[in-house]
Design a protein around this motif. Structure first.
Motif, PDB file in Angstrom:
ATOM      1  N   UNK A 225     -23.172   7.947  37.417  1.00  0.00           N
ATOM      2  CA  UNK A 225     -23.949   9.175  37.235  1.00  0.00           C
ATOM      3  C   UNK A 225     -24.623   9.595  38.537  1.00  0.00           C
ATOM      4  N   UNK A 226     -25.120   8.631  39.297  1.00  0.00           N
ATOM      5  CA  UNK A 226     -25.759   8.966  40.571  1.00  0.00           C
ATOM      6  C   UNK A 226     -24.737   9.477  41.586  1.00  0.00           C
ATOM      7  N   UNK A 227     -23.535   8.895  41.592  1.00  0.00           N
ATOM      8  CA  UNK A 227     -22.478   9.381  42.487  1.00  0.00           C
ATOM      9  C   UNK A 227     -22.091  10.808  42.135  1.00  0.00           C
ATOM     10  N   UNK A 228     -22.036  11.090  40.835  1.00  0.00           N
ATOM     11  CA  UNK A 228     -21.727  12.441  40.374  1.00  0.00           C
ATOM     12  C   UNK A 228     -22.783  13.433  40.848  1.00  0.00           C
ATOM     13  N   UNK A 229     -24.050  13.099  40.678  1.00  0.00           N
ATOM     14  CA  UNK A 229     -25.124  14.021  41.058  1.00  0.00           C
ATOM     15  C   UNK A 229     -25.131  14.270  42.560  1.00  0.00           C
ATOM     16  N   UNK A 230     -24.851  13.240  43.347  1.00  0.00           N
ATOM     17  CA  UNK A 230     -24.781  13.427  44.794  1.00  0.00           C
ATOM     18  C   UNK A 230     -23.629  14.355  45.168  1.00  0.00           C
ATOM     19  N   UNK A 231     -22.476  14.184  44.512  1.00  0.00           N
ATOM     20  CA  UNK A 231     -21.322  15.046  44.785  1.00  0.00           C
ATOM     21  C   UNK A 231     -21.593  16.481  44.350  1.00  0.00           C
ATOM     22  N   UNK A 232     -22.305  16.638  43.241  1.00  0.00           N
ATOM     23  CA  UNK A 232     -22.665  17.979  42.758  1.00  0.00           C
ATOM     24  C   UNK A 232     -23.514  18.702  43.799  1.00  0.00           C
ATOM     25  N   UNK A 233     -24.509  18.012  44.307  1.00  0.00           N
ATOM     26  CA  UNK A 233     -25.382  18.612  45.314  1.00  0.00           C
ATOM     27  C   UNK A 233     -24.609  18.947  46.578  1.00  0.00           C
ATOM     28  N   UNK A 234     -23.727  18.044  46.979  1.00  0.00           N
ATOM     29  CA  UNK A 234     -22.932  18.269  48.182  1.00  0.00           C
ATOM     30  C   UNK A 234     -21.990  19.453  48.007  1.00  0.00           C
ATOM     31  N   UNK A 235     -21.514  19.684  46.781  1.00  0.00           N
ATOM     32  CA  UNK A 235     -20.604  20.808  46.524  1.00  0.00           C
ATOM     33  C   UNK A 235     -21.320  22.150  46.593  1.00  0.00           C
ATOM     34  N   UNK A 236     -22.647  22.147  46.521  1.00  0.00           N
ATOM     35  CA  UNK A 236     -23.406  23.383  46.685  1.00  0.00           C
ATOM     36  C   UNK A 236     -23.514  24.240  45.442  1.00  0.00           C
ATOM     37  N   UNK A 237     -23.326  23.667  44.257  1.00  0.00           N
ATOM     38  CA  UNK A 237     -23.472  24.454  43.034  1.00  0.00           C
ATOM     39  C   UNK A 237     -24.931  24.900  42.881  1.00  0.00           C
ATOM     40  N   UNK A 238     -25.119  26.090  42.379  1.00  0.00           N
ATOM     41  CA  UNK A 238     -26.476  26.643  42.287  1.00  0.00           C
ATOM     42  C   UNK A 238     -27.177  26.278  40.987  1.00  0.00           C
ATOM     43  N   UNK A 239     -26.438  25.890  39.954  1.00  0.00           N
ATOM     44  CA  UNK A 239     -27.081  25.486  38.704  1.00  0.00           C
ATOM     45  C   UNK A 239     -27.243  23.976  38.689  1.00  0.00           C
ATOM     46  N   UNK A 240     -28.199  23.441  37.923  1.00  0.00           N
ATOM     47  CA  UNK A 240     -28.407  21.997  37.918  1.00  0.00           C
ATOM     48  C   UNK A 240     -27.274  21.277  37.201  1.00  0.00           C
ATOM     49  N   UNK A 241     -26.977  20.026  37.594  1.00  0.00           N
ATOM     50  CA  UNK A 241     -25.924  19.255  36.917  1.00  0.00           C
ATOM     51  C   UNK A 241     -26.417  18.740  35.582  1.00  0.00           C
ATOM     52  N   UNK A 242     -25.478  18.365  34.725  1.00  0.00           N
ATOM     53  CA  UNK A 242     -25.808  17.696  33.473  1.00  0.00           C
ATOM     54  C   UNK A 242     -24.918  16.475  33.313  1.00  0.00           C
ATOM     55  N   UNK A 243     -25.488  15.435  32.725  1.00  0.00           N
ATOM     56  CA  UNK A 243     -24.740  14.204  32.471  1.00  0.00           C
ATOM     57  C   UNK A 243     -25.062  13.698  31.075  1.00  0.00           C
ATOM     58  N   UNK A 244     -24.064  13.165  30.393  1.00  0.00           N
ATOM     59  CA  UNK A 244     -24.286  12.578  29.069  1.00  0.00           C
ATOM     60  C   UNK A 244     -23.676  11.188  29.013  1.00  0.00           C
TER      61      UNK A 244
END
Length: 338
Positions: A225-244
């Protein structure tokens, strides 16, 4: 605050002790359980998709029916096997279901899981392109589906159409604005979670994960989950990520709970599935006070914003509503989830 929903595999079996003895039983009860969960204050009603099995298989009629019977609860899948899907017809079906639900669909997709039959997707008319694996095919179907959900025109209008067309290239209809931003990917590995983030999909992580370190399941899942959130931020998406994350969690509050689940709490298991080493997460079953202490130690639940409770749907709507209510009432507040 944490969103809490249920995840049903939709098992049915004609056994006399089953409350879901037919496909019709499980479909109707799935709708009823979603209604009951919404009334209890749960946040999500999610359904697993398995082909060639006595389980839920065709998600969109069910999602549309749940959407018509409820008002606020998120409605999703966990997950749709994209090896089996035509992305064009899927975009139409998903758009219609999302419009009926008023924009509440949260569609979980994946490249698939172990099957009931050999290469079942071939019976649906699909086969990998030259040089592709079946996993590559699933990702290709997914990328086409994501592109279609943008709602951009791509098809050349007929010069003599049956009905008048708007100007320009045509898109698939019905189109549901915003659905593209509510697509999830079920990932078993860290690398796949990073790919999902790069594609702008939310992350679903279940009770099975590729074993990448030998660490306990919840530790490896939290790292994913932490790797995903880091990749999300690096990709530059403007909306917050979600994880389940999904878990089997049962609060034992009466004799019936104890008869069904007393002593069933277990530990992680390591094994092989589809030729890779995997770690399977534990189940939780205990009195609320003990359950709260055990769940405090689960790093992945703490890391995720959404928890999906896997429910024993064959025990019927009333008992499953009790299972959900017990977590919402006796466990969630003490953990700061409510």
């Amino acid at each position: 605050m944490k969103k809490i929903g249920f995840l049903s595999f939709g098992h049915w079996n004609p056994h006399p002790q089953s409350r879901t003895r037919s496909a019709g039983d499980v479909l109707r009860q799935s709708i009823d359980l979603a209604v009951a969960a919404e009334e209890l204050g749960a946040d999500g009603a999610y359904f697993r998709v398995h082909h060639f099995a006595q389980q839920l298989a065709s998600p969109f009629p069910l999602l549309a029916a749940v959407g018509a019977k409820t008002s606020n609860i998120e409605i999703g899948t966990g997950v749709i096997d994209m090896r089996y899907e035509n992305p064009f017809s899927m975009a139409e079906n998903a758009g219609a279901a999302d419009l009926i639900a008023g924009g509440r669909l949260q569609l979980g997709l994946s490249r698939g899981s172990p099957e009931q039959v050999i290469d079942g997707w071939r019976h649906f008319g699909f086969q990998p392109a030259p040089g592709e694996t079946e996993q590559d095919m699933a990702r290709r179907h997914t990328e086409v589906f994501l592109e279609l959900l943008k709602g951009e025109g791509f098809a050349q209008p007929h010069p003599r159409p049956m009905f008048s067309n708007p100007p320009g290239l045509l898109r698939l209809e019905p189109h549901s604005e915003g659905l593209r931003e509510r697509i999830w990917w079920g990932a078993a590995s860290n690398a796949t979670a990073v790919w999902a983030a790069q594609k702008g999909m939310y992350l679903q992580s279940s009770t099975l994960k590729t074993d990448e370190s030998g660490q306990p399941f919840h530790v490896q899942q939290a790292e994913q989950l932490r790797a995903y959130k880091a990749a999300w931020q690096q990709a530059g998406h403007t909306r917050p990520p979600r994880t389940s994350v999904s878990r089997s969690i049962f609060a034992i509050t009466n004799d019936l709970d104890r008869a069904y689940f007393g002593g069933q709490g277990d530990s992680d298991q390591f094994g092989r599935i589809d030729n890779y080493r995997a770690v399977f997460g534990r189940s939780y079953a205990a009195e609320p006070d003990k359950l709260i202490e055990e769940l405090r130690q689960d790093e992945a639940i703490a890391e995720a914003d959404t928890l999906l409770l896997t429910v024993p749907n064959q025990l019927g709507v009333e008992y499953n509503a009790h299972v959900i209510e017990s977590i919402l009432k006796h466990v969630a507040p003490a953990l700061g989830w409510r």
